[in-house]
Design a protein around this motif. Structure first.
Motif: not given
Length: 476
Positions: A360-362, A453-457
């Motif tokens: 989902g984040l990806a 930031t999304l990739l860090v999460q």
């Protein structure tokens, strides 16, 4: 006859614990939703509050931080007081205080009055919230407890997402000209309903062996949490002055002193605020270790996406909040299926949830790259829906795992420890992911900062997924 009556009471009391009815469960879940909604609901109202009360950015930050810090610092004590004096009594008192402090917030004539009322509101929340899980733990068992825990997890996740949506809707509606004040005043009728229902439907439970308050432990825990949370909540807006670094350096010293004092009290046969023996429970220890990165990622995401959608994509508070509605819907629906999935697959459901959340984040990151700045419900729908389902397979299960081996007599302490850990992780999430995002905006632009930031999460989700492999295979 007197002796027989006494003997009968002594024998039956442990074997016939009070049962939590459906109405009672609804009531305590209502009590759980209020503090969590209020933690997030105020965010979208801050600009209006600042304009109306002529408040600086630093004072507005205290409106948020004052509530969060008081809430986190007093949670364990609130759980302990429930064990000691009765969880229903503390729940009623905490809910009544929450209603009064919400009224004070809604009627606040100045910014500093609002800050003081928010601190008091956080303290009231800390008295009320630990009693919810402690009551569920003490007044349910077997499949009913599993279902109740699943509903608690659904309520917690929904409350955190719904807070920002509801805040935007209330401010935009400007009910009877109340503007931002309605985000606090709306609590008053809800609390009145909750008090009526609680008196009728929530059973009284308490520890069979009441334990006195551990004053040194309470003070040291408060110092440790203040040393950690005050700089994390205030440091970013203040520009990280010297006091924030001194406070962070004090945290490990205060935390270490707290542990030594609690261990010594345990060895001397006294009653520590947080018995070190609780952490000997594998389920509690490993569950808490997972809750930390999960909560950091959750709160950091909620902060960053709200800022990006409003400041970068130009959405108002209502459409920005509604963009997260698919996440709330799938979280709720999936969490209701959780108990059956856990019964069949055990804690590998958590591992699957981490993998699904990562997908989902990806998808959200890809949507940001492709559609920025034209982001809305449709663009974010696939990623938000998948991420919400993944989160729902993790949070309710982790709550059950943490409390699964905690004895009912210490249910309040266990609930307080878990809630405190989660609340502290929320502050860390906003401080770390929020600071990373805002520091990248000047050099990478809003889109690049959000994707990074999304990739860090996403890396944090990978960590929680790996940690889930160490959880006990079954949940008690």
């Amino acid at each position: 006859m007197t002796e027989t009556g006494t003997l009968t009471t002594t024998v039956r009391a442990p074997t016939t614990p009070p049962a939590l009815s459906g109405l009672g469960l609804f009531t305590v879940l209502l009590g759980a939703a209020l503090p969590l909604i209020d933690f997030f609901i105020v965010n979208v109202a801050l600009p209006t509050i600042g304009h109306d009360l002529n408040a600086s950015e630093a004072v507005l930050e205290l409106v948020v931080a004052g509530y969060g810090v008081a809430y986190a610092v007093l949670l364990v004590l609130g759980g302990r007081l429930g064990d000691l004096f009765g969880r229903r009594r503390l729940f009623l008192g905490g809910m009544a205080a929450f209603g009064l402090t919400s009224l004070a917030c809604g009627l606040a004539p100045t910014a500093w009055t609002l800050v003081a009322a928010r601190v008091a509101q956080g303290a009231a929340s800390a008295a009320m919230l630990p009693q919810v899980l402690a009551t569920i733990q003490s007044a349910t068992s077997g499949p009913r407890r599993a279902k109740a825990m699943g509903l608690y997890g659904a309520t917690a996740g929904l409350s955190m997402v719904a807070g920002q949506i509801l805040g935007g809707l209330l401010v935009a509606a400007d009910i009877a000209g109340t503007g931002w004040r309605s985000v606090f005043l709306v609590n008053v009728p809800v609390v009145l309903l909750g008090l009526v229902l609680a008196r009728r439907a929530v059973p009284e439970t308490r520890s069979q062996r009441p334990e006195p308050i551990d004053t040194p432990g309470t003070i040291l825990l408060a110092v440790a949490l203040l040393a950690l949370l005050a700089p994390l909540t205030e440091g970013r807006n203040a520009g990280w002055p010297l006091w924030t670094w001194v406070s962070l350096a004090l945290f490990p010293l205060a935390a270490g002193s707290f542990y030594l004092v609690e261990r010594r009290a345990d060895r001397l046969g006294r009653t520590p605020l947080v018995p070190p023996s609780l952490f000997a429970l594998t389920s509690l220890r490993r569950g808490l270790i997972m809750i930390v990165p999960f909560s950091i990622g959750f709160s950091g995401f909620m902060f960053v996406i709200a800022v990006a959608l409003q400041r970068g994509a130009g959405l108002g508070p209502v459409p920005a909040g509604l963009a997260l509605a698919p996440m709330a819907v799938t979280f709720f629906v999936t969490s209701l299926c959780g108990p059956r999935l856990i019964a069949r697959y055990g804690t590998r459901v958590v591992t699957a949830g981490g993998l699904i959340q990562g997908v989902g984040l990806a998808l959200i990151a890809l949507a940001v790259r492709r559609s920025w700045p034209d982001l809305g419900v449709m663009e974010l729908l696939p990623g938000a829906a998948v991420a919400g389902a993944g989160q729902a397979l993790q949070l309710p299960v982790l709550i059950r795992i943490v409390l699964s081996e905690v004895p009912p007599a210490r249910a309040g302490v266990g609930s307080g420890v878990m809630a405190t850990t989660q609340q502290a992780a929320f502050a860390v999430g906003v401080a770390t992911l929020g600071t990373l995002f805002l520091s990248l905006v000047p050099s990478h632009g809003m889109r690049g900062a959000l994707v990074t930031t999304l990739l860090v999460q996403l890396a944090g989700v990978a960590l929680t997924t790996a940690l889930s492999l160490r959880l006990p295979r079954t949940v008690g």
